[in-house]
Write a protein that holds these residues in place. Structure first.
Motif, PDB file in Angstrom:
ATOM      1  N   ASN A   1      23.115  81.765  44.945  1.00 43.19           N
ATOM      2  CA  ASN A   1      23.606  83.123  45.216  1.00 43.19           C
ATOM      3  C   ASN A   1      24.493  83.663  44.104  1.00 43.19           C
ATOM      4  OD1 ASN A   1      22.702  82.049  47.804  1.00 43.19           O
ATOM      5  ND2 ASN A   1      23.641  83.846  48.719  1.00 43.19           N
TER       6      ASN A   1
ATOM      7  N   ARG B   1      25.610  88.242  47.188  1.00 43.16           N
ATOM      8  CA  ARG B   1      25.441  87.733  45.818  1.00 43.16           C
ATOM      9  C   ARG B   1      26.771  87.828  45.090  1.00 43.16           C
ATOM     10  NH1 ARG B   1      20.414  85.191  45.925  1.00 43.16           N
ATOM     11  NH2 ARG B   1      19.686  86.053  47.922  1.00 43.16           N
TER      12      ARG B   1
ATOM     13  N   GLU C   1      14.930  89.607  49.324  1.00 40.60           N
ATOM     14  CA  GLU C   1      15.159  89.092  50.672  1.00 40.60           C
ATOM     15  C   GLU C   1      15.197  90.223  51.699  1.00 40.60           C
ATOM     16  OE1 GLU C   1      15.107  86.048  51.369  1.00 40.60           O
ATOM     17  OE2 GLU C   1      15.450  85.035  49.452  1.00 40.60           O
TER      18      GLU C   1
ATOM     19  N   ALA D   1      17.733  90.221  43.631  1.00 37.05           N
ATOM     20  CA  ALA D   1      17.749  89.038  44.497  1.00 37.05           C
ATOM     21  C   ALA D   1      17.923  89.427  45.957  1.00 37.05           C
ATOM     22  CB  ALA D   1      18.854  88.082  44.059  1.00 37.05           C
TER      23      ALA D   1
END
Length: 310
Positions: free
Chosen positions: A160, A303, A184, A180
């Motif tokens: 992460n 993140r 998801e 990222a």
């Protein structure tokens, strides 16, 4: 001769009301970027985690019922220790200042507790020796309580984190972190938006980035950044704070999250009281406190961008 002032009932009501009023006026910007819920008891479930499902393709004339069971777990808010501040009033002018919601004495105490609320949401704490902030508790950065009874502690996975790459805040890091999350489905499903907290050094990085590419980023309001107001760039709402932690190697850590993925439980929001302390020459005493806790709902929705600060 000690200062004597009897705290009347009307003083108590006035002080309590003023604390609530000033706390609302001076709320930290992180509050509007998370989901705040009331909380009671020793612990309270923040969310049942149900893994994502993909559809199955059936066969014509099949009598088999699909059995498509998601993984299940649970995240918890845990009743926290108190965030508090207080002071004895040993002079008439201090008493008057404590009853004045515009006075520095009054506002400093309210701000102290509000800073604590922000730190709990972020999951940070100031190191008294170094003066720098470090990861502590739960919240955005910290350890999440998970499982049927909350006995499992989950830290953010290394995956992460966006590596510092010997640089400050860059478009490459921004895109890597946002991508990222989007991979998801964070930022795609729902309309809560993506938030990122940055410190003064990264605020300068953003200004330089906007100045260097102002033709391509003409929707980017430089004045908003210069005045420190939350603003949007590349689909991200930026929040400015100097209370972000450093890692062991000295890089500043910038969190990126979605509003519905961070839950703050309020056992008690910022409140204040005033009374005479009979154990201290009956001096008037002012006190303010709050009981917040926060937790990530899903780790994949957070993140952390590492940044080198010159």
């Amino acid at each position: 001769m000690s200062f004597e002032k009897l705290v009347e009932d009307h003083h108590k009501l006035e002080f309590s009301g003023n604390v609530k009023m000033v706390a609302q006026q001076m709320q930290n910007p992180i509050r509007n970027a998370v989901t705040i819920v009331p909380a009671t008891g020793e612990a309270q479930d923040a969310a049942d985690l149900i893994g994502k499902l993909e559809y199955e393709e059936g066969e014509d004339r099949s009598r088999r019922n699909p059995e498509n069971v998601p993984n299940r777990s649970r995240r918890w808010l845990v009743r926290p220790t108190v965030i508090e501040t207080g002071q004895y009033l040993d002079k008439e002018d201090k008493f008057d200042a404590a009853m004045d919601p515009t006075s520095p004495l009054f506002r400093n105490h309210v701000l102290a507790v509000e800073r604590g609320v922000q730190d709990r949401i972020l999951g940070v704490r100031r190191n008294k020796s170094t003066g720098k902030f470090e990861i502590s508790g739960s919240g955005v950065f910290g350890t999440a309580s998970e499982g049927k009874r909350g006995g499992t502690k989950k830290t953010l996975p290394a995956a992460n984190y966006v590596p510092h790459a010997s640089a400050g805040l860059t478009t490459e890091k921004l895109r890597a972190a946002a991508e990222a999350m989007e991979l998801e489905d964070f930022g795609f499903e729902g309309d809560m938006g993506i938030y990122c907290a940055i410190s003064p050094k990264q605020k300068t990085d953003l200004l330089n980035l906007a100045l260097a590419t102002k033709t391509q980023l003409n929707q980017f309001d430089l004045k908003q950044i210069e005045t420190g107001k939350p603003t949007t760039l590349l689909g991200i709402t930026w929040i400015f704070t100097n209370r972000l932690p450093y890692n062991a190697d000295g890089q500043r850590l910038l969190p990126m999250w979605t509003k519905d993925n961070i839950v703050c439980g309020m056992w008690q929001d910022v409140q204040g009281r005033i009374w005479n302390d009979g154990s201290a020459k009956n001096l008037p005493y002012i006190y303010a406190d709050a009981y917040p806790d926060a937790v990530r709902i899903e780790d994949i929705g957070v993140r952390i961008i590492e940044c080198v600060e010159s």
